[in-house]
Motif scaffolding. Structure first.
Motif, PDB file in Angstrom:
ATOM      1  N   GLN A  68       0.819  -1.214   0.000  1.00  0.00           N
ATOM      2  CA  GLN A  68       0.000   0.000   0.000  1.00  0.00           C
ATOM      3  C   GLN A  68       0.856   1.269   0.000  1.00  0.00           C
ATOM      4  O   GLN A  68       0.450   2.282  -0.560  1.00  0.00           O
ATOM      5  N   GLN A  69       2.007   1.225   0.641  1.00  0.00           N
ATOM      6  CA  GLN A  69       2.921   2.373   0.710  1.00  0.00           C
ATOM      7  C   GLN A  69       4.344   1.878   0.418  1.00  0.00           C
ATOM      8  O   GLN A  69       5.206   1.891   1.289  1.00  0.00           O
ATOM      9  N   PRO A  70       4.602   1.426  -0.796  1.00  0.00           N
ATOM     10  CA  PRO A  70       5.870   0.740  -1.096  1.00  0.00           C
ATOM     11  C   PRO A  70       7.127   1.595  -0.980  1.00  0.00           C
ATOM     12  O   PRO A  70       8.228   1.045  -0.899  1.00  0.00           O
ATOM     13  N   ASP A  71       6.999   2.909  -0.938  1.00  0.00           N
ATOM     14  CA  ASP A  71       8.169   3.776  -0.841  1.00  0.00           C
ATOM     15  C   ASP A  71       8.361   4.374   0.549  1.00  0.00           C
ATOM     16  O   ASP A  71       9.305   5.118   0.775  1.00  0.00           O
ATOM     17  N   ARG A  72       7.501   4.048   1.477  1.00  0.00           N
ATOM     18  CA  ARG A  72       7.527   4.710   2.782  1.00  0.00           C
ATOM     19  C   ARG A  72       8.628   4.179   3.693  1.00  0.00           C
ATOM     20  O   ARG A  72       9.224   4.934   4.455  1.00  0.00           O
ATOM     21  N   TYR A  73       8.892   2.895   3.666  1.00  0.00           N
ATOM     22  CA  TYR A  73       9.872   2.279   4.560  1.00  0.00           C
ATOM     23  C   TYR A  73      10.975   1.618   3.741  1.00  0.00           C
ATOM     24  O   TYR A  73      10.752   1.183   2.627  1.00  0.00           O
ATOM     25  N   ALA A 110     -17.422  -9.205   0.250  1.00  0.00           N
ATOM     26  CA  ALA A 110     -16.464  -9.238   1.355  1.00  0.00           C
ATOM     27  C   ALA A 110     -15.268 -10.111   0.996  1.00  0.00           C
ATOM     28  O   ALA A 110     -14.122  -9.776   1.304  1.00  0.00           O
ATOM     29  N   LEU A 111     -15.500 -11.224   0.313  1.00  0.00           N
ATOM     30  CA  LEU A 111     -14.419 -12.101  -0.113  1.00  0.00           C
ATOM     31  C   LEU A 111     -13.484 -11.372  -1.080  1.00  0.00           C
ATOM     32  O   LEU A 111     -12.261 -11.427  -0.941  1.00  0.00           O
ATOM     33  N   ALA A 112     -14.039 -10.672  -2.038  1.00  0.00           N
ATOM     34  CA  ALA A 112     -13.222  -9.906  -2.984  1.00  0.00           C
ATOM     35  C   ALA A 112     -12.427  -8.830  -2.250  1.00  0.00           C
ATOM     36  O   ALA A 112     -11.262  -8.581  -2.566  1.00  0.00           O
ATOM     37  N   ALA A 113     -13.055  -8.217  -1.255  1.00  0.00           N
ATOM     38  CA  ALA A 113     -12.379  -7.168  -0.489  1.00  0.00           C
ATOM     39  C   ALA A 113     -11.191  -7.733   0.289  1.00  0.00           C
ATOM     40  O   ALA A 113     -10.189  -7.048   0.473  1.00  0.00           O
ATOM     41  N   LEU A 114     -11.281  -8.980   0.740  1.00  0.00           N
ATOM     42  CA  LEU A 114     -10.161  -9.590   1.453  1.00  0.00           C
ATOM     43  C   LEU A 114      -8.944  -9.706   0.544  1.00  0.00           C
ATOM     44  O   LEU A 114      -7.815  -9.506   0.973  1.00  0.00           O
ATOM     45  N   GLY A 115      -9.175 -10.022  -0.715  1.00  0.00           N
ATOM     46  CA  GLY A 115      -8.072 -10.101  -1.671  1.00  0.00           C
ATOM     47  C   GLY A 115      -7.415  -8.750  -1.900  1.00  0.00           C
ATOM     48  O   GLY A 115      -6.206  -8.661  -2.108  1.00  0.00           O
ATOM     49  N   ASP A 116      -8.207  -7.689  -1.815  1.00  0.00           N
ATOM     50  CA  ASP A 116      -7.684  -6.336  -2.005  1.00  0.00           C
ATOM     51  C   ASP A 116      -6.707  -5.934  -0.905  1.00  0.00           C
ATOM     52  O   ASP A 116      -5.857  -5.076  -1.117  1.00  0.00           O
ATOM     53  N   ASN A 121      -1.615 -11.037  -3.006  1.00  0.00           N
ATOM     54  CA  ASN A 121      -2.192 -10.627  -4.286  1.00  0.00           C
ATOM     55  C   ASN A 121      -1.560  -9.355  -4.858  1.00  0.00           C
ATOM     56  O   ASN A 121      -1.991  -8.878  -5.904  1.00  0.00           O
ATOM     57  N   HIS A 122      -0.561  -8.807  -4.172  1.00  0.00           N
ATOM     58  CA  HIS A 122       0.017  -7.524  -4.586  1.00  0.00           C
ATOM     59  C   HIS A 122       1.546  -7.547  -4.609  1.00  0.00           C
ATOM     60  O   HIS A 122       2.191  -6.511  -4.434  1.00  0.00           O
ATOM     61  N   ILE A 123       2.120  -8.685  -4.827  1.00  0.00           N
ATOM     62  CA  ILE A 123       3.580  -8.815  -4.787  1.00  0.00           C
ATOM     63  C   ILE A 123       4.264  -7.898  -5.807  1.00  0.00           C
ATOM     64  O   ILE A 123       5.310  -7.322  -5.522  1.00  0.00           O
ATOM     65  N   ASP A 124       3.658  -7.716  -6.957  1.00  0.00           N
ATOM     66  CA  ASP A 124       4.269  -6.866  -7.984  1.00  0.00           C
ATOM     67  C   ASP A 124       4.360  -5.396  -7.580  1.00  0.00           C
ATOM     68  O   ASP A 124       5.102  -4.634  -8.198  1.00  0.00           O
TER      69      ASP A 124
END
Length: 192
Positions: A68-73, A110-116, A121-124
């Motif tokens: 979500q914040q890939p440049d913060r840390y 709700a299930l779709a939101a869990l993936g978000d 699901n966001h390794i890239d």
């Protein structure tokens, strides 16, 4: 060191705790961001020399922050953390009260939101190095949360996984605890 009592934390009354229901990766995550913003704005710290380290839910927060914040840390550490909420809720039914009830037909959103809000699901989107540590005797968060994430991410990002044989969620054996602190020291020394 900053330790945040985000909404959903115990010990601050029922309303504060229930304010975290269904807010994993959302408002609870923003509470952590707001706390870091406050520290950076009000204390003499370097915002460019920070690593997010968390265990259990905190491990989930670190992995979520990584995309979500890939440049913060500069780096992220997840100890016994959750990378896939959908898999975790299927494994641990008590989690549905915190993150959402996916069992009912009307809960497909709700299930779709869990993936978000699941790092797997966001390794890239992840840029900074990650250290995963998980015990094989963890009955709170299955160690496959870390091993599966590692298997999916290891060819795409700078990631290290340490699997602690016979260690529980609480690192309550001396060997697992010592290995964890040694790995943390080496990882933080390398990236900070």
């Amino acid at each position: 060191m900053l330790q945040v009592n985000f909404r959903g934390s115990e010990g601050f009354g029922n309303a504060y705790q229930t304010a975290g229901y269904y807010e994993w990766g959302k408002r609870m995550q923003r509470d952590v961001d707001d706390a870091m913003d406050y520290v950076v704005s009000n204390f003499p710290v370097s915002k460019n020399q920070a690593c997010m380290v968390g265990a259990s839910y905190g491990g989930y927060v670190a992995l979520t922050e990584a995309f979500q914040q890939p440049d913060r840390y500069k780096c992220y550490v997840s100890i016994a953390g959750i990378s896939d909420l959908e898999a975790d809720i299927a494994h641990e039914k008590k989690m549905k009260v915190y993150v959402g009830n996916i069992i009912k037909e009307e809960s497909r959103d709700a299930l779709a939101a869990l993936g978000d809000v699941s790092a797997i699901n966001h390794i890239d989107e992840i840029k900074a190095p990650i250290l995963l540590i998980h015990g094989t005797k963890d009955t709170q968060v299955n160690y496959h949360q870390s091993s599966d994430f590692y298997d999916k991410a290891r060819r795409k990002i700078d990631i290290k996984y340490i699997e602690l044989k016979d260690t529980t969620h609480y690192l309550d054996d001396p060997t697992g605890r010592t290995a964890t602190f040694k790995a943390l020291d080496e990882f933080l020394s390398k990236y900070l």
